[in-house]
Design a protein around this motif. Structure first.
Motif, PDB file in Angstrom:
ATOM      1  N   LYS A  10      71.024 -50.768  26.267  1.00 57.69           N
ATOM      2  CA  LYS A  10      70.031 -51.680  25.671  1.00 57.69           C
ATOM      3  C   LYS A  10      70.657 -52.976  25.165  1.00 57.69           C
ATOM      4  CE  LYS A  10      67.204 -47.767  24.058  1.00 57.69           C
ATOM      5  NZ  LYS A  10      66.231 -47.810  25.140  1.00 57.69           N
ATOM      6  N   LYS A  11      71.569 -53.546  25.928  1.00 56.45           N
ATOM      7  CA  LYS A  11      72.223 -54.786  25.506  1.00 56.45           C
ATOM      8  C   LYS A  11      71.909 -55.974  26.408  1.00 56.45           C
ATOM      9  CE  LYS A  11      76.505 -53.415  25.511  1.00 56.45           C
ATOM     10  NZ  LYS A  11      77.973 -53.417  25.271  1.00 56.45           N
ATOM     11  N   LEU A  12      71.289 -55.724  27.543  1.00 52.76           N
ATOM     12  CA  LEU A  12      71.085 -56.795  28.517  1.00 52.76           C
ATOM     13  C   LEU A  12      69.957 -57.723  28.095  1.00 52.76           C
ATOM     14  CD1 LEU A  12      71.936 -57.917  31.306  1.00 52.76           C
ATOM     15  CD2 LEU A  12      70.062 -56.562  32.280  1.00 52.76           C
ATOM     16  N   HIS A  13      70.210 -59.016  28.185  1.00 48.82           N
ATOM     17  CA  HIS A  13      69.189 -60.038  27.970  1.00 48.82           C
ATOM     18  C   HIS A  13      68.974 -60.754  29.295  1.00 48.82           C
ATOM     19  CE1 HIS A  13      69.305 -59.531  23.619  1.00 48.82           C
ATOM     20  NE2 HIS A  13      70.629 -59.496  23.718  1.00 48.82           N
ATOM     21  N   VAL A  14      67.746 -60.753  29.784  1.00 47.12           N
ATOM     22  CA  VAL A  14      67.440 -61.342  31.082  1.00 47.12           C
ATOM     23  C   VAL A  14      66.025 -61.919  31.042  1.00 47.12           C
ATOM     24  CG1 VAL A  14      66.589 -59.141  32.018  1.00 47.12           C
ATOM     25  CG2 VAL A  14      67.447 -60.899  33.579  1.00 47.12           C
ATOM     26  N   GLY A  15      65.785 -62.943  31.855  1.00 47.72           N
ATOM     27  CA  GLY A  15      64.475 -63.586  31.846  1.00 47.72           C
ATOM     28  C   GLY A  15      63.418 -62.851  32.644  1.00 47.72           C
ATOM     29  N   THR A  26      65.451 -44.508  36.316  1.00 45.83           N
ATOM     30  CA  THR A  26      66.631 -44.740  35.483  1.00 45.83           C
ATOM     31  C   THR A  26      66.251 -45.190  34.075  1.00 45.83           C
ATOM     32  OG1 THR A  26      66.879 -47.106  36.030  1.00 45.83           O
ATOM     33  CG2 THR A  26      67.904 -45.493  37.529  1.00 45.83           C
ATOM     34  N   GLY A  27      65.003 -45.585  33.867  1.00 41.02           N
ATOM     35  CA  GLY A  27      64.563 -46.091  32.569  1.00 41.02           C
ATOM     36  C   GLY A  27      64.796 -47.578  32.391  1.00 41.02           C
ATOM     37  N   PHE A  28      65.363 -48.232  33.390  1.00 42.86           N
ATOM     38  CA  PHE A  28      65.718 -49.644  33.266  1.00 42.86           C
ATOM     39  C   PHE A  28      64.482 -50.536  33.143  1.00 42.86           C
ATOM     40  CE2 PHE A  28      67.791 -53.522  35.374  1.00 42.86           C
ATOM     41  CZ  PHE A  28      68.358 -53.951  34.185  1.00 42.86           C
ATOM     42  N   ILE A  29      63.481 -50.287  33.957  1.00 43.11           N
ATOM     43  CA  ILE A  29      62.275 -51.112  33.913  1.00 43.11           C
ATOM     44  C   ILE A  29      61.518 -50.897  32.610  1.00 43.11           C
ATOM     45  CG2 ILE A  29      60.032 -51.553  35.000  1.00 43.11           C
ATOM     46  CD1 ILE A  29      61.355 -50.977  37.693  1.00 43.11           C
ATOM     47  N   LEU A  78      63.219 -52.877  29.820  1.00 44.83           N
ATOM     48  CA  LEU A  78      62.957 -54.306  29.883  1.00 44.83           C
ATOM     49  C   LEU A  78      61.495 -54.625  29.574  1.00 44.83           C
ATOM     50  CD1 LEU A  78      65.153 -55.187  32.969  1.00 44.83           C
ATOM     51  CD2 LEU A  78      65.613 -55.734  30.587  1.00 44.83           C
ATOM     52  N   SER A  79      60.593 -53.742  29.976  1.00 40.77           N
ATOM     53  CA  SER A  79      59.175 -53.946  29.653  1.00 40.77           C
ATOM     54  C   SER A  79      58.961 -53.944  28.148  1.00 40.77           C
ATOM     55  CB  SER A  79      58.322 -52.862  30.310  1.00 40.77           C
ATOM     56  OG  SER A  79      58.369 -52.968  31.715  1.00 40.77           O
ATOM     57  N   ALA A  80      59.686 -53.084  27.432  1.00 41.62           N
ATOM     58  CA  ALA A  80      59.581 -53.033  25.974  1.00 41.62           C
ATOM     59  C   ALA A  80      60.063 -54.325  25.328  1.00 41.62           C
ATOM     60  CB  ALA A  80      60.383 -51.852  25.436  1.00 41.62           C
ATOM     61  N   LYS A  81      60.886 -55.079  26.050  1.00 42.15           N
ATOM     62  CA  LYS A  81      61.371 -56.367  25.571  1.00 42.15           C
ATOM     63  C   LYS A  81      60.545 -57.524  26.137  1.00 42.15           C
ATOM     64  CE  LYS A  81      65.853 -56.969  25.596  1.00 42.15           C
ATOM     65  NZ  LYS A  81      66.171 -57.158  24.164  1.00 42.15           N
TER      66      LYS A  81
END
Length: 247
Positions: free
Chosen positions: A49-54, A78-81, A84-87
């Motif tokens: 949970k450290k990635l910052h992306v547009g 994988t839970g990745f999407i 990022l959706s939560a962000k």
């Protein structure tokens, strides 16, 4: 081309992750490839949970319903999407573009024609999305790979589309494929043209099964090997190859 030689896939994925954390930020559009190679990477990014992306988008996809054996489904698992959706980071799905088109697959003599029309329509819709992303974000990064036969994204070996120079010069960013080798013949994929617009290509190649593909990529010859796209001078300058094979 910058080449990072690692001991194994685990070390290679850690190398890729450190690079992503360093390069990718809130003004970046990140394009994701499917396959088994990057799956642990996406899982690790989701867990930390450290990635910052547009924004995130897909490099290529197998045609079908969103919940079939698709690249999107693998990445979602994988839970990745979800992370990022939560962000509130937008995810640009290929299969989510035209559900009505994919569901409209009648039987009879027109079934195959309508099916191929669906691939084409979705490719055109995703083409518009990709052009919008690349014009909206000042930085774009794609996580890529190489197939055992030398294919990249959904661009197959010995296909008319693998003569890269013509498509790099074209305006096409996304196309539909109906003759991809293997079980899932119909694909929607970024073209060489779209990949040439990326600011960085991170290419993950692990395992002895990829040794021949790497050799073909760096060899000179008349064969249409899509992976040779990475060795073109303008592309090589922005490509980082991470591999556990001798190059």
């Amino acid at each position: 081309m910058k080449i990072e030689i690692v001991q194994n896939s685990k070390q290679g994925l850690e190398t890729a992750k450190r690079l992503i954390y360093k390069i990718v930020e809130s003004k970046t559009a990140l394009f994701l490839s499917g396959g088994t190679t990057p799956k642990p990477l996406y899982k690790s990014l989701a867990k930390e949970k450290k990635l910052h992306v547009g924004a995130i988008a897909m490099v290529d996809e197998r045609f079908g319903q969103p919940n079939h054996h698709s690249n999107e489904r693998m990445i979602r698992e994988t839970g990745f999407i979800d992370y990022l959706s939560a962000k509130n980071v937008p995810f640009y799905s290929i299969l989510g573009q035209s559900l009505g088109v994919k569901q409209r697959r009648p039987g009879g003599v027109n079934r195959e024609r309508r099916h191929l029309e669906g691939v084409s329509i979705i490719a055109k819709e995703y083409d518009r999305k990709v052009k919008g992303l690349l014009s909206s974000f000042p930085k774009s990064v794609a996580i890529m790979g190489i197939g055992e036969d030398g294919h990249i994204a959904g661009l197959p070996e010995k296909s008319q589309i693998s003569s890269g120079d013509r498509l790099i010069k074209s305006q096409t960013y996304v196309i539909g494929i109906d003759d991809f080798p293997g079980e899932f013949k119909e694909r929607i994929t970024l073209t060489f043209n779209a990949l040439s617009k990326m600011d960085l290509l991170i290419v993950l190649v692990f395992g002895s099964a990829k040794k021949t593909a790497l050799s073909l990529m760096f060899a000179k010859g008349a064969e249409e090997i899509p992976a040779r796209f990475y060795t073109k001078p303008a592309i090589s300058e922005k490509t980082i190859l991470i591999t556990d094979q001798k190059v």
